[in-house]
Enzyme design. Structure first.
Site, PDB file in Angstrom:
ATOM      1  N   LYS A  40       5.918  73.399  12.738  1.00  0.00           N
ATOM      2  CA  LYS A  40       6.001  72.201  13.589  1.00  0.00           C
ATOM      3  C   LYS A  40       5.189  72.410  14.856  1.00  0.00           C
ATOM      4  CE  LYS A  40       9.573  69.156  15.593  1.00  0.00           C
ATOM      5  NZ  LYS A  40      11.027  68.994  15.827  1.00  0.00           N
TER       6      LYS A  40
ATOM      7  N   SER B 213      12.838  64.505  14.222  1.00  0.00           N
ATOM      8  CA  SER B 213      11.456  64.593  14.658  1.00  0.00           C
ATOM      9  C   SER B 213      10.584  65.524  13.806  1.00  0.00           C
ATOM     10  CB  SER B 213      11.406  65.058  16.111  1.00  0.00           C
ATOM     11  OG  SER B 213      11.898  66.378  16.231  1.00  0.00           O
TER      12      SER B 213
ATOM     13  N   SER C  99      17.033  66.933  14.008  1.00  0.00           N
ATOM     14  CA  SER C  99      15.605  66.841  13.703  1.00  0.00           C
ATOM     15  C   SER C  99      15.108  67.717  12.571  1.00  0.00           C
ATOM     16  CB  SER C  99      14.779  67.142  14.957  1.00  0.00           C
ATOM     17  OG  SER C  99      14.795  66.031  15.828  1.00  0.00           O
TER      18      SER C  99
END
Lengths: 100, 389
Positions: free
Chosen positions: B79, B154, B178
């Site tokens: 990420k 996210s 997330s």
């Protein structure tokens, strides 16, 4: 609970965000919805609940102050938009007119 | 067998045994990224050159008879909220355009030390603030199961890239759901460990007392493999836990006989999609068949999110509705404990339905074992999206 446009304008100023009148209106509506939802928590009786800083029981954490390898000055400054070779250079935020 | 069809556990074994080189394995996933990511937008940066060089170095060391790390040759997508030395780190924001951190996040250092191969940085909601990936400054990620729908967020880029087999494993971060929510909406497995189990050093902060890094993969067994490599005490993160890291992969074998799983009545309130409810109820039945009993509680079970993946744009005009996509996951973060989500069915329209388990602090072995057992009894986690070949 609802927010007034002046409340949102103050938050925007603190966050250094320039909002148009349209944006101020939309943000006031949207933020009011979220604050209103969260304010349901005020209905809970917490008088007998002890304050809690964090659920896990980690207390103050210390380690020996032993020097060890770290980033060089050049590496630490490598991504800075402005620097003088030793320090980051940033716009003044205190004391100068218009910057506070 | 194509590398993209193998689990992380199988890939690592194949590289170790010499059935597959790290270079072949890495190239296979890079080729899928090159072919699919124009459609999915899961990556913000792909490091083809660096990944192939790292893989070649692993192959050379193997040939020379040198010891290899436990993730040797395993491609991992990270990420874009985690700092990667000399690779762009933007948190999907134009504010950080061009930023190349001078150091690796602790998780990235541990992945490299274990000889994993970093293939690229995944798209996300800007600074992790969002639940659909639509807040990315570089455009939303598409859900591989239905390109008109959001992957969740996210960590939506990480979830979509695993669902589309562009990487066998991705790293996410979870502040209110997330990791688990996008894993649920993309039909993969995602673990949010106990707060402090994985160091936060080098993770761009969202809410420091809630943030936690964790693995996202096809299965719980793959998550166990990766958690073993990234968990552990970091003297430079004072909130990281000193507790010893269990051998998660070895603890999966124990049966679930006598395990008590709690069902939360409030999870069945208004707004829960009937197809999600059905999938969740069937998952409880699977756990009962595996010897667990359902009442109250060592583990809490229930839905990951109230609905399957929603349409792109469906909630962007209603921030409260967007806020509520983390309704079932955020309590885990507030309590500082761990949770895992994994697929437990599909809607008639072909969208994944996720199941979530939550456990007390440091009960990751139990979370992984329960999810792994579920996945030995079901094959939901092995289904692949048809739109993405």
């Amino acid at each position: 609970m609802t927010l007034a446009p002046k409340d949102v304008a103050k938050v925007a100023m603190l966050a250094r965000l320039a909002l148009s009148d349209d944006e101020l209106g939309r943000m006031t509506t949207e933020l009011s919805k979220i604050v209103g939802f969260v304010s349901q928590l005020e209905e809970l009786d917490t008088t007998s609940v002890a304050p809690l800083a964090h659920p896990l029981d980690t207390q103050n954490v210390f380690r020996d102050d032993v020097p060890r390898p770290s980033l060089t000055t050049a590496e630490a400054l490598q991504a800075a938009p402005r620097h003088d070779g030793e320090c980051f250079l940033v716009p003044a935020v205190l004391g100068e007119s218009g910057a506070a | 067998m194509q590398p993209a069809e193998l689990s992380a556990v199988e890939l690592v074994a194949a590289v170790r045994q010499g059935d597959l080189s790290a270079s072949q394995c890495t190239a296979a996933f890079l080729d899928r990224i090159a072919r699919l990511d124009d459609t999915l937008n899961a990556f913000l940066h792909v490091d083809r050159e660096g990944a192939l060089a790292a893989a070649a170095a692993i192959d050379a060391r193997r040939k020379a008879g040198q010891p290899l790390g436990r993730l040797a040759g395993l491609p991992v997508a990270v990420k874009d909220a985690l700092c990667t030395r000399d690779l762009p780190t933007t948190c999907a924001s134009k504010m950080l355009a061009g930023f190349r951190p001078p150091y690796d996040a602790d998780t990235v250092s541990r992945l490299r030390a274990a000889d994993a191969v970093i293939v690229g940085k995944t798209n996300m909601d800007e600074f992790a603030m969002g639940g659909s990936n639509e807040n990315s400054a570089f455009g939303p990620v598409k859900n591989p199961w239905d390109l008109s729908r959001a992957p969740g967020g996210s960590s939506g880029g990480s979830a979509a890239c695993v669902a589309a087999d562009m990487a066998p494993v991705a790293i996410g971060s979870d502040t209110g759901g997330s990791i688990r929510q996008p894993a649920g909406l993309c039909g993969i497995t995602g673990l949010k460990p106990t707060y402090g189990r994985v160091s936060r050093r080098g993770l761009v902060a969202f809410a420091s007392s809630l943030d936690q890094i964790g693995p996202m993969a096809r299965s719980a067994a793959d998550c166990a493999l990766v958690l073993e490599a990234i968990a552990g005490h970091d003297p430079l993160d004072s909130t990281s836990l000193a507790a010893e890291v269990p051998r998660y992969t070895e603890l999966l074998e124990q049966p679930l006989t006598g395990l008590r799983i709690g069902r939360v009545r409030d999870h069945y309130a208004e707004g829960l999609d009937p197809e999600v409810r059905k999938g969740v109820d069937e998952a409880f039945a699977v756990f009962e068949a595996a010897g667990a009993t359902v009442h109250d509680v060592e583990l809490i079970g229930g839905p990951v999110s109230a609905t399957p993946a929603f349409k792109l744009g469906e909630k962007t005009g209603d921030p409260l509705a967007m806020y509520l996509v983390d309704l079932y996951t955020v309590a885990t973060n507030l309590a500082g404990v761990g949770g895992i989500s994994f697929p437990c069915g599909f809607t008639k329209g072909g969208l994944p339905v996720g199941f979530q388990l939550q456990a007390p602090a440091l009960a990751e072995p139990l979370l992984l074992r329960a999810a792994d057992r579920f996945q030995r009894l079901t094959d939901w986690h092995l289904r692949r999206p048809k739109q993405i070949a």
